[in-house]
Design a protein around this motif. Structure first.
Motif, short mmCIF file in Angstrom:
data_model
loop_
_atom_site.label_atom_id
_atom_site.label_comp_id
_atom_site.label_asym_id
_atom_site.label_seq_id
_atom_site.Cartn_x
_atom_site.Cartn_y
_atom_site.Cartn_z
N THR B 118 -2.74 25.45 2.31
CA THR B 118 -1.82 26.55 2.62
C THR B 118 -2.08 27.77 1.72
O THR B 118 -1.23 28.64 1.61
N GLU B 119 -3.22 27.81 1.10
CA GLU B 119 -3.69 28.95 0.30
C GLU B 119 -2.84 29.23 -0.94
O GLU B 119 -2.93 30.31 -1.52
N GLN B 120 -2.02 28.24 -1.36
CA GLN B 120 -1.21 28.48 -2.57
C GLN B 120 -2.09 28.56 -3.82
O GLN B 120 -1.77 29.27 -4.76
N ASP B 122 -5.20 29.68 -3.83
CA ASP B 122 -5.81 31.02 -3.75
C ASP B 122 -4.83 32.08 -4.23
O ASP B 122 -5.20 33.03 -4.91
N ALA B 123 -3.55 31.90 -3.83
CA ALA B 123 -2.52 32.87 -4.22
C ALA B 123 -2.39 32.94 -5.74
O ALA B 123 -2.21 34.01 -6.32
N MET B 124 -2.50 31.77 -6.38
CA MET B 124 -2.43 31.73 -7.84
C MET B 124 -3.62 32.48 -8.43
O MET B 124 -3.49 33.27 -9.36
N GLU B 125 -4.78 32.24 -7.84
CA GLU B 125 -6.00 32.85 -8.36
C GLU B 125 -5.95 34.38 -8.23
O GLU B 125 -6.32 35.08 -9.17
N VAL B 126 -5.48 34.88 -7.08
CA VAL B 126 -5.43 36.34 -6.94
C VAL B 126 -4.34 36.98 -7.79
O VAL B 126 -4.37 38.17 -8.03
N SER B 127 -3.35 36.16 -8.24
CA SER B 127 -2.37 36.73 -9.18
C SER B 127 -2.87 36.59 -10.61
O SER B 127 -2.08 36.66 -11.54
N ALA B 128 -4.17 36.33 -10.77
CA ALA B 128 -4.80 36.22 -12.10
C ALA B 128 -4.19 35.09 -12.93
O ALA B 128 -4.08 35.18 -14.14
N ILE B 129 -3.76 34.01 -12.24
CA ILE B 129 -3.28 32.82 -12.94
C ILE B 129 -4.33 31.74 -12.71
O ILE B 129 -4.76 31.55 -11.57
N TYR B 134 -3.26 25.53 -14.83
CA TYR B 134 -1.85 25.30 -14.50
C TYR B 134 -1.63 23.99 -13.75
O TYR B 134 -0.70 23.24 -14.05
#
Lengths: 265, 253
Positions: B118-120, B122-129, B134
């Motif tokens: 569900t790309e969560q 990826d979402a973390m990665e693009v928020s620089a996390i 984590y």
């Protein structure tokens, strides 16, 4: 082909400059075969194309989610394909990305979804300031009362709005939208498109919007580009492309659901 | 055949790289303490009843089944010690690890797999996390720490199960029973048995995270990630156990 119009942007400084972008998955599956895209500061660029034409891959390359095979991606004057993880993260902080399915963190409430990136990157903020930023972010997307809900309790349109609020919480200069209206009804789609416009005006962001939804493209796009066979096939304003002589380009603009004819007996 | 070998070597290579990245990310700052504690709670506390009941039953069953043989030789007083040694050395660590492979490894595989789909992630990665730091580091470390603790807890419950089983046909109070146990179980029995559980925990966390983190696209891959995590984790527990027993045997004789 190649019809260009002068975009009504604030300035004509390119903030994103992609040159000769190549990407293939496996030996015989070349998706991008030399894509060139320039986006000026403050401009809203819409990328159209058939499913599987590489639209999503293009914007994923722009944030380093997908590694490129060849080509240059210059954002804010920095060549991002050459950066290490730490340097890339500095650029990523200035770019927002709205995922197709919103990609909200399932295990966190709406508040925690917004707090998560904010607290990590703005460590000096006090609790009150964090609270204020979250409330403001949710008010901007019209969902202030959903703050303590879990993502599973939200409808598709609400998830999209929360996803947008989370994307904007770090005040990005560029926002990339991956099919923001897919899977939504026409009314909600229109609301999301209008929200994108309102936010763009308020925050003065530059946007790249990937969509199949022509209504969304009409409402949000200053300039449209169409991807075909791994390259940019044509570009121009909505009006110019809508009146194109090219049959393939025209097929994007023909309504898939023409108004029903009234029959009299 | 060649394709199978190639994919096996590819898999082995990527597991090694994944493990290498774990050590690299685990020592780098910042450490995600909040998520680590949350994962310790999720893996440790929530597995406590299951592991406790399993340990109790193993102690009880082993006592009941060993009694007739020992009774034939009139050696019933050896029963508590013999059962306790089997439990502490082998049965409880392996059974606890297998239960945790089923519960924790599959849970991590399914959770990270669905986050991937569900790309969560990826979402973390693009928020620089850093999603590896984590999600992966915290889960592997929590499993590595919690499995030994669960095993020690289960050791006690298992011995108590033995006490209940012993009292079906014989009579011994708890202190008498435990003194019989402690004359047989040495501290040296506990050490290698507990050390190997750290490796069990590490394997459980690592395999769950690897399978989830490398899940392909599509919801079917979430099921595959969870299922293959259990199979691979259970199998690796037996391999680690085999190596541990050889090593202990070599060092103690």
């Amino acid at each position: 082909m190649g019809t260009t119009t002068k975009s009504n942007t604030e300035t004509d400084t390119p903030i994103i400059n992609i040159k000769g972008l190549y990407k293939s998955f496996g030996k015989d599956n070349a998706i991008l075969k030399g894509v060139n895209i320039t986006v000026n500061k403050g401009e809203n660029l819409v990328v159209l194309g058939k499913s599987g034409s590489g639209k999503s891959v293009t914007i994923k390359c722009m944030v380093g989610l997908v590694a490129t095979d060849n080509g240059q991606i210059n954002i804010f004057g920095t060549e991002i394909t050459q950066l290490d993880e730490k340097e890339l993260n500095q650029i990523r902080l200035r770019i927002g990305f709205l995922f197709q399915n919103s990609a909200l963190y399932d295990s966190m409430s709406v508040r925690q979804n917004l707090v998560f990136p904010l607290k990590r990157h703005s460590k000096n903020l006090t609790e009150e300031e964090v609270d204020k930023a979250i409330k403001e972010g949710l008010e901007n997307v019209g969902l202030a009362d959903a703050i303590d809900k879990m993502p599973s309790e939200l409808s598709g349109g609400m998830r999209k709005r929360i996803g947008l609020a989370r994307t904007l919480i770090l005040k990005p200069e560029i926002v990339l939208y991956d099919e923001p209206t897919t899977g939504l009804d026409p009314i909600t789609s229109r609301e999301i498109s209008e929200l994108i416009m309102a936010i763009q005006k308020k925050n003065k962001t530059t946007s790249v919007i990937i969509t199949h939804d022509m209504e969304c493209a009409r409402l949000t796009g200053d300039r449209l580009v169409i991807l075909k066979d791994g390259v940019i096939y044509t570009e121009g304003s909505y009006e110019v492309l809508a009146n194109s002589e090219d049959e393939w380009v025209k097929s994007f603009f023909v309504s898939s659901c023409p108004p029903a004819n009234k029959t009299t007996q | 055949m060649l394709a199978y070998l190639r994919s096996t070597f590819n898999d082995t290579g990527s597991v090694v790289l994944f493990t290498g990245r774990f050590f690299k990310e685990a020592v780098g700052r910042p450490f995600e303490w909040n998520e680590f504690i949350k994962q310790c709670y999720a893996t440790g506390n929530k597995s406590l009843p299951l592991v406790g009941i399993t340990g109790f039953i193993m102690g009880l069953v082993l006592t009941i089944q060993s009694r007739p043989t020992l009774a034939r030789f009139g050696a019933e007083t050896m029963l508590p010690g013999m059962v306790a040694v089997s439990l502490v050395r082998e049965v409880i660590p392996v059974v606890t690890a297998l239960i945790c492979a089923g519960k924790i490894s599959s849970g991590i595989g399914a959770e990270l797999g669905s986050m991937k789909v569900t790309e969560q992630i990826d979402a973390m990665e693009v928020s620089a996390i850093n999603p590896y730091k984590y999600l992966v580091v915290t889960r592997i470390m929590a499993a590595t720490l919690m499995i030994p603790l669960l095993t020690i807890f289960s050791d006690f419950v298992g011995v108590f199960g033995g006490f209940v089983g012993f009292n079906i046909h014989s009579e011994a109070n708890l202190s008498r029973y435990f003194s019989l146990v402690l004359t047989s179980v040495d501290f040296i029995d506990m050490v290698p048995a507990t050390i190997k559980t750290f490796f069990f925990g590490f394997a459980i966390g690592l395999i769950g995270c690897y399978k989830g983190f490398t899940a392909a696209n599509g919801t079917a891959s979430v099921g595959i990630a969870a299922n293959s995590a259990v199979v691979a984790a259970s199998f690796s527990i037996f391999i680690i156990d085999l190596l541990a027993v050889q090593l202990t045997d070599f060092l103690t004789t």
